[in-house]
Each structure stands twice: as structure tokens, then as C-alpha cells.
Enzyme design. Structure first.
Site, mmCIF file in Angstrom:
data_model
loop_
_atom_site.group_PDB
_atom_site.id
_atom_site.type_symbol
_atom_site.label_atom_id
_atom_site.label_comp_id
_atom_site.label_asym_id
_atom_site.label_seq_id
_atom_site.Cartn_x
_atom_site.Cartn_y
_atom_site.Cartn_z
ATOM 1 N N GLU A 1 -1.513 0.376 2.730
ATOM 2 C CA GLU A 1 -0.633 -0.268 1.759
ATOM 3 C C GLU A 1 -1.383 -1.254 0.854
ATOM 4 O O GLU A 1 -1.024 -1.452 -0.305
ATOM 5 C CB GLU A 1 0.467 -1.002 2.527
ATOM 6 C CG GLU A 1 1.547 -1.578 1.654
ATOM 7 C CD GLU A 1 2.599 -2.298 2.479
ATOM 8 O OE1 GLU A 1 2.475 -2.351 3.715
ATOM 9 O OE2 GLU A 1 3.537 -2.818 1.866
ATOM 10 N N ALA A 2 -2.425 -1.889 1.367
ATOM 11 C CA ALA A 2 -3.144 -2.896 0.591
ATOM 12 C C ALA A 2 -3.827 -2.291 -0.633
ATOM 13 O O ALA A 2 -4.329 -3.024 -1.489
ATOM 14 C CB ALA A 2 -4.168 -3.594 1.472
#
Lengths: 307, 258
Positions: B56-57
């Protein structure tokens, strides 16, 4: 482009650019969180702020506990990799130290609000949120029929924060800012906000920026002031400069279980130091060395010279 | 030797191995933290060397040099194939439909696989305020969503207090009709067994029970009348190779495997 040097101190930036009642944006995702600015807002006892941040983690937890925030616009709130955010839970479950208004999205939908603003649009569609219960409690989430197909889409309005705080790895004295690693929501947040305040791990010459323009995320003409603030993101991290201080997150999690524990923490790490330099000194050389990564250089690219 | 089932393993090791077997070679996996990381790494080291890890980052093709402690861990970026904006991960990978597998958990899971990670009790006056969706809603739009959770009565509820991530909504084709993309939940791996969803009704049922667990035990820890597969069997334990990899190479310090 304005050519004047924009360098100020963190104290000056917060004093001049944060008015009580403002909506504040904090850039980054796990990476490059602008902790130095957050601590200074708390030290200067700013009031009634609204925070727009999809994953506010300890930054907002400290602001809530210290009574700086009136409202939070967010997507996820916890102590990442550790557990609960206690000040947030106390505020929402028990109104301690005061009630906190919340406006909740998914990470995607809230970043889409910033994206819309950054593109000069009044709203943007997304497939996020459809079928969940989020829209029931948030009047800013609406749905529309696609004008070109029979699909149903979620739409969210643009959001223009009053001021964005962004920490970057390097910037020049005019605010041209470069980052690498996780970019997070830094570009959307900076382009969406009315004012942009940058802190940098390092101030470099404009020549450094110009030699690698693909790494620039914010052009200097959007930036109001720049601060040089090494370790400005501790306890989160700055890629290539220092690692995330996981012990610090764990310690925060256990110490802030009670109001008294949080007050103690606040007195020790925020009110107890005058500025970031003192904070770093308090962390101590041993800790700082432990957080420094071994070097892992990229290979330089050849942009070519075209006179 | 490496295909022999191990006699010495923990429940967590069995769960990780079971989750790893849900991943096929070449699939794009949206990874979280904890047991999903180990499951993905285990799949990569055994039958799925070409899987692609997305975080997700904002990282595609992560090749972490250590076990990531949080989803934003810098080790996910050093040596990765691609780093991108946060919005792009959701828009150009999840929303675009490029993610095959995602992992999920939650404080409440209902019989249609809907997940609550937002509040226990009333939203405006919550008994317990949980972290909220974050990326969870959108992870739920991958082609197959794997749920990993502790099997307890208060977690496996007939109806969740709040739908954070959509499973099969109210069953049958209600998810599709609501316009939600992705395949929905494909397996629920708990400390007691593996559950799946009926083809037509989309109701959760027990497919396997772990060695040493009884069907009654699973029913006792589920708060609705759980359906049981007529072809129910015992979960295959991890192989000796899987246990060896987990203990000696993937989590030698016991960070996630306690």
C-alpha cells in the site's frame, strides 16, 4: 519564478502560517511524516485545527491528546505495527480531553479528494466505498450514475487545506523539493493546499535539483517557506537518511494508555524541549547511529546535455 | 523429503502454509503485515517464485531484505521494481483490477464474509473505536481476498456492526449487483479450520478442520449456525520444507510466529 531565499525556522513557520481554526494537511505515508512541524504546533498551543490526513498515526494522536485538534478527516487511525492509538480512542469513545469531530473515508477516497483539488476539479469519481457503511455517516460521500455507461460510481468533493506541511529528503533554498522511496500523498496534498511549508533533511544547491528533475515532487514556486530540519520525520523515517524508530512507536503505545502517561510523554518529548535540535540531542548519539542505514546507492542516469 | 508433512508444527505455521497454498505462481499479491507477509514469502520460496508483491505504501515488486515491521517499512522500497504515489497504488493497481490476491482481517466477520474494522457498537457512540478502513475496502476488490483471523464467537458474527470491507454483502449476487468489482472473499483461514463460500448462496461453510480440532469446536466458536461441507476433511499440515523455511529463514527471530 521568485528568486528569494525562503529559509526560515520551524518556530517561525508555525507562528506565521498556522492560524487557529485552519485546516492542516500533513504529507507522507509512513515515510517522511512531518513530525517536527507537528511538535511545534503543539508547543505553540494552536487551537481548533482540522487535520486532513489519511493515516495520521502518532502525529494526530499527540495533537488530539494535547487538545490542538477539533476535527479529523481521515482513513485509518492506529499505531502502525503496534496497536491502538489511545488518545484518539479516548476522544472518540469518552470525549477525553475533548470531543473530536470525525469525517471518515477510505485511504483511496480521501486521497482522491486531494487529487481532485490538485487538478482543479470540483470532484472526482472512484470505485471505493460502494457497498460499505461509510457513506451512511458522511454526507460528503455521494454516488452518481456514470453518464457513459450503466455503472454506479462513488464521488467525493475536492478539498483545499489551508496549509500543507511536507517533509522531504532534499530541497533548495527556494523550495524545489525532491523525494525518493514512498511518495505518499505529498504531490496531491501540496498541489491541493493554499499554502505549502516544506522542511528538508538537507538544503542543497539548485544545481543538485536541476541535475535530476524527475525526482522533484513540488516546484519551488508553490512553496511559501523552507526549513532545514535534519531528523524532521523521527520517529517515522526518511529513506536513505534514517530508519523508522520502531521502539519509539512501541514505547509511545504503552506509555499513552492512560491520560497521565500521555501527559508525561508530552512533557518529556514535546514541552520538555524547545526545538528539534534539543529533541535530537535528547535522542542521543547511540540511538541516532542505530537508525542510520548502510548506504545503497542508485546508479546515476545520463540526462544528456543539449546546448 | 520436502513433500513429507511435518509432525512438528504450530497452528500459526499451519495457517501460514495454508494461506501460501492459496497463491498461484505469477500472481500479483497485495501484502499486509504479519502472517500474510510470511504466507507470501513462503509461497515465493516454494511453488510461486514469480509472484509480485505490492504494498500500500506505493511499492511494486518489493524484495525486502528483512521482515517488514509495518506496511511502510523502508526495506520494502530498497531493491523494489517500482515506487509510486499512494493514489496510483489504489487507482492504477487495485481499481484497475491488476491485483490477484489480497489479505484481510477484522474485528468482526459475518457469514457472507463482510468485514468490520471500524467500530463495535453504534458508529456515533462506539463501544470500541477501531482503526477504520484505510486501504482495507479497496484491498477487498482484488480477484481473491483471503481472510486470516482467530476463530472466536465474538469475531464470527451473523451480522457485522459496520461494513468496512465488502464480502458478499447479503449473499447471492448482491455484491455484483451493487457494482463492486473483484471476486470477493475466497477463503477464511482461522486457527481452527478453513472456510469457503457456497457457489450460489455465498454463505460461509467449513471446508476443513485442522488436525486435533473437532467440527463441534468450530461451531461453538461461530455465533451463527455454521454450515459444514458434506465432503469435509482434515486440513493438510505444513510440509517439513515449509516448517524449515519459516523457522530458519523467513522468521528466525520469531517476530510474527510466536
Amino acid at each position: 519564478m521568485r528568486r528569494d531565499n525562503k529559509i526560515v525556522t520551524t518556530e517561525e513557520a508555525i507562528k506565521k502560517f498556522v492560524l487557529n481554526g485552519d485546516t492542516v494537511f500533513l504529507g507522507g505515508f509512513a515515510h517522511l511524516y512531518p513530525y517536527a512541524f507537528v511538535h511545534e504546533m503543539i508547543r505553540q498551543k494552536k487551537e481548533n485545527l482540522t487535520l486532513c490526513k489519511h493515516s495520521p498515526e502518532l502525529m494526530a494522536d499527540m495533537m488530539i491528546g494535547a487538545g490542538v485538534l477539533r476535527k479529523l478527516i481521515f482513513g485509518w487511525f492506529g499505531n502502525p505495527g503496534v496497536g491502538s492509538s489511545h488518545c484518539f480512542r479516548r476522544a472518540v469513545e469518552k470525549e477525553i480531553p475533548q470531543a473530536l469531530e470525525i469525517e471518515e473515508y477510505t485511504h483511496f477516497a480521501l486521497t482522491t479528494r486531494l487529487k481532485a483539488a490538485s487538478m482543479g476539479l470540483p470532484f472526482l469519481p472512484t470505485r471505493s466505498i460502494i457497498g460499505s457503511d461509510l457513506a451512511k455517516y458522511n454526507p460528503n460521500i455521494k454516488f452518481m450514475d456514470c453518464p457513459f455507461s450503466d455503472e454506479k460510481l462513488c464521488v467525493v468533493p475536492a478539498i483545499h487545506p489551508d496549509v500543507a506541511f511536507i517533509n522531504v529528503q532534499r530541497a533548495d533554498a527556494f523550495g524545489n523539493s525532491q523525494i525518493w522511496g514512498a511518495i505518499g500523498d505529498i504531490r496531491e496534498g501540496a498541489f491541493a493546499s493554499k499554502k505549502v511549508i516544506v522542511s528538508a533533511e538537507e538544503i542543497v544547491s539548485t544545481e543538485v535539483i536541476r541535475r535530476d528533475p524527475n525526482r522533484t515532487v513540488i516546484p519551488g514556486f508553490l512553496v511559501d517557506v523552507v526549513v532545514e530540519e535534519p531528523w524532521g520525520s523521527h520517529p517515522s523515517y526518511a529513506m536513505g537518511y534514517y530508519d523508522r524508530d520502531n521502539d519509539f512507536y512501541i514505547d509511545y503505545g504503552s506509555r499513552t494508555r492512560t491520560v497521565e502517561g500521555f501527559e508525561e510523554y508530552l512533557n518529556e518529548w514535546i514541552y520538555g524541549v524547545d526545538n528539534r535540535r534539543e529533541y535530537i540531542r535528547k535522542l542521543g548519539a547511540e540511538k541516532l547511529l542505530k537508525l542510520k542505514p548502510k548506504s545503497f546507492m542508485s546508479f546515476a542516469v545520463d540526462y544528456g546535455y543539449y546546448p | 523429503m520436502e513433500n513429507k508433512y511435518s509432525k512438528d508444527y504450530t497452528t500459526q505455521e499451519l495457517m501460514v502454509a495454508a494461506a501460501a497454498r492459496e497463491i498461484n505462481d505469477g500472481e500479483v499479491v497485495f501484502v499486509g503485515i504479519g502472517l500474510p507477509v510470511l504466507a507470501t514469502l513462503l509461497a515465493q520460496r516454494t511453488h510461486a517464485p514469480n509472484l509480485v508483491m505490492i504494498y500500500e505504501a506505493g511499492v511494486v515488486g518489493a524484495k525486502p531484505a528483512r521482515l517488514a515491521l509495518s506496511i511502510g517499512d523502508p526495506t520494502l522500497f530498497s531493491g523494489a521494481l517500482m515506487a509510486l504515489d499512494f493514489h496510483d497504488v489504489f487507482a492504477m493497481f487495485l481499481q484497475r483490477g491488476l491485483c490477484d490476491v489480497s489479505f484481510m482481517s477484522g474485528a468482526q466477520i459475518d457469514k457472507y464474509g463482510n468485514i468490520n474494522a471500524t467500530v463495535i457498537g453504534d458508529y456515533n457512540k462506539p463501544k470500541v473505536r477501531l482503526p477504520g478502513s484505510g486501504g482495507a475496502y479497496d484491498l477487498g476488490t482484488s480477484k481473491k481476498m483471503l481472510i486470516i483471523a482467530r476463530h472466536e464467537k465474538r469475531r464470527f458474527v451473523e451480522k457485522v456492526d459496520f461494513i468496512t470491507t465488502v464480502g458478499y454483502l447479503s449473499g447471492r449476487d448482491s455484491r455484483q449487483k451493487a457494482g463492486i468489482k473483484g471476486g470477493g472473499p475466497s477463503a477464511v483461514i482461522t486457527n481452527l479450520g478453513i472456510l469457503r463460500f457456497e457457489k450460489e448462496s455465498k454463505e460461509m461453510y467449513l471446508e476443513t478442520y485442522h488436525p486435533g480440532v473437532t467440527v463441534q469446536q468450530v461451531k461453538d466458536n461461530t455465533s451463527w449456525n455454521l454450515k459444514i461441507s458434506p465432503r469435509i476433511f482434515e486440513t493438510k499440515p505444513p510440509t517439513q520444507e515449509e516448517v524449515m523455511l519459516l523457522r530458519n529463514e523467513l522468521d528466525p527471530n520469531g517476530i510474527f510466529l510466536k
